[in-house]
Structure formats: structure tokens, C-alpha cells
Design a protein around this motif. Structure first.
Motif, PDB file in Angstrom:
ATOM      1  N   ASN A  13       0.829  -1.157  -0.076  1.00 43.99           N
ATOM      2  CA  ASN A  13       0.173   0.089  -0.067  1.00 43.99           C
ATOM      3  C   ASN A  13       1.024   1.077   0.092  1.00 43.99           C
ATOM      4  O   ASN A  13       0.675   2.068  -0.845  1.00 43.99           O
ATOM      5  CB  ASN A  13      -1.021   0.194   1.169  1.00 43.99           C
ATOM      6  CG  ASN A  13      -1.975  -0.710   1.031  1.00 43.99           C
ATOM      7  OD1 ASN A  13      -2.337  -1.573   0.015  1.00 43.99           O
ATOM      8  ND2 ASN A  13      -2.745  -1.112   2.266  1.00 43.99           N
ATOM      9  N   ASN A  14       1.865   1.347   0.676  1.00 40.90           N
ATOM     10  CA  ASN A  14       2.692   2.378   0.890  1.00 40.90           C
ATOM     11  C   ASN A  14       3.528   2.746  -0.466  1.00 40.90           C
ATOM     12  O   ASN A  14       3.750   3.805  -0.823  1.00 40.90           O
ATOM     13  CB  ASN A  14       3.824   2.407   2.059  1.00 40.90           C
ATOM     14  CG  ASN A  14       3.041   2.344   3.343  1.00 40.90           C
ATOM     15  OD1 ASN A  14       1.916   2.972   3.504  1.00 40.90           O
ATOM     16  ND2 ASN A  14       3.527   1.913   4.456  1.00 40.90           N
ATOM     17  N   PRO A  18      -1.854   6.067  -3.352  1.00 42.95           N
ATOM     18  CA  PRO A  18      -1.608   7.377  -3.156  1.00 42.95           C
ATOM     19  C   PRO A  18      -1.878   7.694  -1.774  1.00 42.95           C
ATOM     20  O   PRO A  18      -2.537   7.039  -1.021  1.00 42.95           O
ATOM     21  CB  PRO A  18      -2.539   8.030  -4.189  1.00 42.95           C
ATOM     22  CG  PRO A  18      -3.486   7.344  -4.308  1.00 42.95           C
ATOM     23  CD  PRO A  18      -3.100   5.796  -4.268  1.00 42.95           C
ATOM     24  N   SER A  19      -1.090   8.784  -1.292  1.00 43.70           N
ATOM     25  CA  SER A  19      -1.361   9.128   0.090  1.00 43.70           C
ATOM     26  C   SER A  19      -2.390  10.214   0.165  1.00 43.70           C
ATOM     27  O   SER A  19      -2.133  11.145  -0.884  1.00 43.70           O
ATOM     28  CB  SER A  19       0.056   9.890   0.672  1.00 43.70           C
ATOM     29  OG  SER A  19      -0.480  10.272   2.056  1.00 43.70           O
ATOM     30  N   LEU A  20      -3.417  10.130   1.116  1.00 42.97           N
ATOM     31  CA  LEU A  20      -4.402  11.207   0.921  1.00 42.97           C
ATOM     32  C   LEU A  20      -4.701  11.846   2.283  1.00 42.97           C
ATOM     33  O   LEU A  20      -5.322  12.329   2.586  1.00 42.97           O
ATOM     34  CB  LEU A  20      -5.800  10.412   0.788  1.00 42.97           C
ATOM     35  CG  LEU A  20      -5.791   9.698  -0.586  1.00 42.97           C
ATOM     36  CD1 LEU A  20      -7.003   8.446  -0.378  1.00 42.97           C
ATOM     37  CD2 LEU A  20      -5.825  10.625  -1.808  1.00 42.97           C
ATOM     38  N   ILE A  21      -3.526  12.334   2.804  1.00 45.11           N
ATOM     39  CA  ILE A  21      -3.579  12.982   4.136  1.00 45.11           C
ATOM     40  C   ILE A  21      -3.885  14.306   4.021  1.00 45.11           C
ATOM     41  O   ILE A  21      -4.669  14.841   4.861  1.00 45.11           O
ATOM     42  CB  ILE A  21      -2.171  12.506   4.961  1.00 45.11           C
ATOM     43  CG1 ILE A  21      -1.713  11.310   5.249  1.00 45.11           C
ATOM     44  CG2 ILE A  21      -1.984  13.631   5.862  1.00 45.11           C
ATOM     45  CD1 ILE A  21      -0.297  10.954   5.537  1.00 45.11           C
ATOM     46  N   LYS A  22      -3.559  14.895   3.229  1.00 45.12           N
ATOM     47  CA  LYS A  22      -3.454  16.533   3.108  1.00 45.12           C
ATOM     48  C   LYS A  22      -4.773  16.839   2.337  1.00 45.12           C
ATOM     49  O   LYS A  22      -5.032  18.022   2.219  1.00 45.12           O
ATOM     50  CB  LYS A  22      -2.343  16.913   2.270  1.00 45.12           C
ATOM     51  CG  LYS A  22      -1.203  16.871   2.970  1.00 45.12           C
ATOM     52  CD  LYS A  22       0.110  17.688   2.703  1.00 45.12           C
ATOM     53  CE  LYS A  22       1.234  17.474   3.427  1.00 45.12           C
ATOM     54  NZ  LYS A  22       1.948  18.480   3.888  1.00 45.12           N
ATOM     55  N   GLN A  32     -11.459   7.490  -4.002  1.00 41.86           N
ATOM     56  CA  GLN A  32     -10.666   7.657  -3.019  1.00 41.86           C
ATOM     57  C   GLN A  32     -10.908   7.502  -1.924  1.00 41.86           C
ATOM     58  O   GLN A  32     -10.230   6.967  -0.795  1.00 41.86           O
ATOM     59  CB  GLN A  32     -10.245   9.120  -3.303  1.00 41.86           C
ATOM     60  CG  GLN A  32      -9.464   9.691  -4.450  1.00 41.86           C
ATOM     61  CD  GLN A  32      -9.656  11.237  -4.681  1.00 41.86           C
ATOM     62  OE1 GLN A  32     -10.257  12.021  -4.242  1.00 41.86           O
ATOM     63  NE2 GLN A  32      -8.431  11.571  -5.307  1.00 41.86           N
ATOM     64  N   LEU A  36      -9.041   4.804   0.729  1.00 37.79           N
ATOM     65  CA  LEU A  36      -8.683   5.632   2.117  1.00 37.79           C
ATOM     66  C   LEU A  36      -9.249   4.551   3.176  1.00 37.79           C
ATOM     67  O   LEU A  36      -8.519   4.182   4.058  1.00 37.79           O
ATOM     68  CB  LEU A  36      -9.295   6.847   2.425  1.00 37.79           C
ATOM     69  CG  LEU A  36      -8.887   7.461   3.968  1.00 37.79           C
ATOM     70  CD1 LEU A  36      -7.432   7.891   3.912  1.00 37.79           C
ATOM     71  CD2 LEU A  36      -9.805   8.869   3.837  1.00 37.79           C
ATOM     72  N   ARG A  39      -6.946   1.280   2.990  1.00 36.93           N
ATOM     73  CA  ARG A  39      -5.544   1.614   3.748  1.00 36.93           C
ATOM     74  C   ARG A  39      -5.873   1.726   5.638  1.00 36.93           C
ATOM     75  O   ARG A  39      -4.975   1.092   6.065  1.00 36.93           O
ATOM     76  CB  ARG A  39      -5.105   2.894   3.302  1.00 36.93           C
ATOM     77  CG  ARG A  39      -4.569   2.877   2.091  1.00 36.93           C
ATOM     78  CD  ARG A  39      -3.862   4.138   1.427  1.00 36.93           C
ATOM     79  NE  ARG A  39      -2.643   4.413   2.303  1.00 36.93           N
ATOM     80  CZ  ARG A  39      -1.582   4.856   1.951  1.00 36.93           C
ATOM     81  NH1 ARG A  39      -1.314   5.160   0.793  1.00 36.93           N
ATOM     82  NH2 ARG A  39      -0.377   5.095   2.645  1.00 36.93           N
ATOM     83  N   TYR A  40      -6.905   2.232   5.866  1.00 37.04           N
ATOM     84  CA  TYR A  40      -7.224   2.319   7.272  1.00 37.04           C
ATOM     85  C   TYR A  40      -7.577   0.767   7.798  1.00 37.04           C
ATOM     86  O   TYR A  40      -6.930   0.537   8.831  1.00 37.04           O
ATOM     87  CB  TYR A  40      -8.316   3.063   7.586  1.00 37.04           C
ATOM     88  CG  TYR A  40      -8.713   3.023   8.920  1.00 37.04           C
ATOM     89  CD1 TYR A  40      -8.160   3.830   9.867  1.00 37.04           C
ATOM     90  CD2 TYR A  40      -9.831   2.239   9.371  1.00 37.04           C
ATOM     91  CE1 TYR A  40      -8.462   3.696  11.290  1.00 37.04           C
ATOM     92  CE2 TYR A  40     -10.414   2.440  10.841  1.00 37.04           C
ATOM     93  CZ  TYR A  40      -9.559   3.160  11.594  1.00 37.04           C
ATOM     94  OH  TYR A  40      -9.912   3.372  12.976  1.00 37.04           O
TER      95      TYR A  40
END
Length: 48
Positions: A13-14, A18-22, A32, A36, A39-40
């Protein structure tokens, strides 16, 4: 065995997803939000 599988999934996953933090969760598309949530789910299973 289960925890090892989730550790491998977390590394994949990493590297790939994609990272959706921001981003604002209210403005995410349905895909998306699914990414998310997945990933959680993997992260919580690694930490158990």
C-alpha cells in the motif's frame, strides 16, 4: 500468519497507493474514499 500478511499488504500500500493525508475527506471521490478505507483497514489489522 495473519499479522504477517497484513504487514506485507501495508508495504505494498505504501509503495503503490496514493497518500490522501492532506486532502479534505469531504471532497474525496468515491474511489478515493474506498482507497482510504482500505488503507485504514489494513493499518488497524497490522496494529492489533
Amino acid at each position: 500468519m495473519k499479522k504477517g500478511l497484513f504487514k506485507v499488504l501495508l508495504k505494498i500500500n505504501n509503495a503503490i497507493l496514493p497518500s490522501l493525508i492532506k486532502k479534505d475527506p469531504n471532497k474525496l471521490t468515491t474511489f478515493q474514499k474506498a482507497v482510504l478505507g482500505y488503507r485504514y483497514w489494513v493499518l488497524t489489522n497490522v496494529l492489533d
